[in-house]
Design a protein around this motif. Structure first.
Motif, PDB file in Angstrom:
ATOM      1  N   ARG A  13       0.816  -1.222   0.000  1.00 17.78           N
ATOM      2  CA  ARG A  13       0.000   0.000   0.000  1.00 17.78           C
ATOM      3  C   ARG A  13       0.846   1.266   0.000  1.00 17.78           C
ATOM      4  NH1 ARG A  13      -1.996  -1.577   5.738  1.00 17.78           N
ATOM      5  NH2 ARG A  13      -0.533  -0.424   7.027  1.00 17.78           N
ATOM      6  N   TYR A  14       2.038   1.199   0.580  1.00 17.13           N
ATOM      7  CA  TYR A  14       2.893   2.379   0.621  1.00 17.13           C
ATOM      8  C   TYR A  14       3.451   2.705  -0.767  1.00 17.13           C
ATOM      9  CZ  TYR A  14       2.522   1.312   5.550  1.00 17.13           C
ATOM     10  OH  TYR A  14       2.030   1.031   6.792  1.00 17.13           O
ATOM     11  N   GLU A  17       0.527   4.138  -2.931  1.00 11.30           N
ATOM     12  CA  GLU A  17       0.232   5.548  -2.633  1.00 11.30           C
ATOM     13  C   GLU A  17       1.354   6.463  -3.120  1.00 11.30           C
ATOM     14  OE1 GLU A  17      -1.984   8.081   0.814  1.00 11.30           O
ATOM     15  OE2 GLU A  17      -1.027   6.200   1.387  1.00 11.30           O
ATOM     16  N   LYS A  21       1.088   9.515  -5.973  1.00  6.63           N
ATOM     17  CA  LYS A  21       1.611  10.868  -5.729  1.00  6.63           C
ATOM     18  C   LYS A  21       2.677  11.232  -6.758  1.00  6.63           C
ATOM     19  CE  LYS A  21       0.562  11.023  -0.849  1.00  6.63           C
ATOM     20  NZ  LYS A  21       1.078  11.045   0.523  1.00  6.63           N
ATOM     21  N   SER A  26      -3.394  12.858  -5.829  1.00  7.82           N
ATOM     22  CA  SER A  26      -3.595  12.346  -4.474  1.00  7.82           C
ATOM     23  C   SER A  26      -4.698  11.300  -4.587  1.00  7.82           C
ATOM     24  CB  SER A  26      -4.023  13.467  -3.532  1.00  7.82           C
ATOM     25  OG  SER A  26      -5.326  13.925  -3.869  1.00  7.82           O
ATOM     26  N   VAL A  27      -4.887  10.534  -3.539  1.00  5.29           N
ATOM     27  CA  VAL A  27      -5.963   9.539  -3.550  1.00  5.29           C
ATOM     28  C   VAL A  27      -7.308  10.246  -3.710  1.00  5.29           C
ATOM     29  CG1 VAL A  27      -7.107   7.735  -2.213  1.00  5.29           C
ATOM     30  CG2 VAL A  27      -4.623   7.869  -2.226  1.00  5.29           C
ATOM     31  N   ARG A  42      -9.527   5.194  -0.890  1.00  8.38           N
ATOM     32  CA  ARG A  42      -8.576   5.104   0.223  1.00  8.38           C
ATOM     33  C   ARG A  42      -8.736   3.778   0.978  1.00  8.38           C
ATOM     34  NH1 ARG A  42      -5.621   8.828   1.661  1.00  8.38           N
ATOM     35  NH2 ARG A  42      -6.935  10.509   0.902  1.00  8.38           N
ATOM     36  N   LEU A  45      -6.786   0.601   0.068  1.00 10.58           N
ATOM     37  CA  LEU A  45      -5.410   0.409   0.526  1.00 10.58           C
ATOM     38  C   LEU A  45      -5.345  -0.424   1.803  1.00 10.58           C
ATOM     39  CD1 LEU A  45      -4.109   4.033  -0.072  1.00 10.58           C
ATOM     40  CD2 LEU A  45      -3.662   2.023  -1.487  1.00 10.58           C
ATOM     41  N   ILE A  56      -7.677   2.201  -8.748  1.00 13.42           N
ATOM     42  CA  ILE A  56      -6.225   2.252  -8.579  1.00 13.42           C
ATOM     43  C   ILE A  56      -5.532   1.450  -9.677  1.00 13.42           C
ATOM     44  CG2 ILE A  56      -4.316   1.541  -7.092  1.00 13.42           C
ATOM     45  CD1 ILE A  56      -6.211   2.196  -4.690  1.00 13.42           C
TER      46      ILE A  56
END
Length: 82
Positions: A13-14, A17, A21, A26-27, A42, A45, A56
């Protein structure tokens, strides 16, 4: 362009994200672009959220099976991968 990954490598998930970015979104912005609640995207994630996962996946251009969107892989439903 983007993160160089082996076909069998999965994203956490990191990294998902961070890649969103890196691509200038942004999400929250990503969710608005697809007409969805930012909470839906969100949550993908952290929890099962098929709609959020699809958004996503489409944005990153990666198949769902390469994206590990939750902390535990055991939570990933086989139906989402089809």
């Amino acid at each position: 362009m983007g993160l160089e990954r082996k076909p069998t490598e999965q994203w956490d998930r990191y990294s998902i994200e961070a890649e969103i970015k890196r691509r200038g979104k942004s999400v929250t912005q990503l969710a608005k672009d697809y007409g969805m609640s930012d909470r839906t995207v969100r949550n993908a994630l952290y929890h099962p959220s098929k709609k959020g996962e699809i958004v996503i996946s489409k944005f990153l251009g990666e198949p769902l099976q390469l994206l590990v969107l939750r902390a535990s892989q055991s939570l990933l439903s086989p139906q989402l991968l089809q």
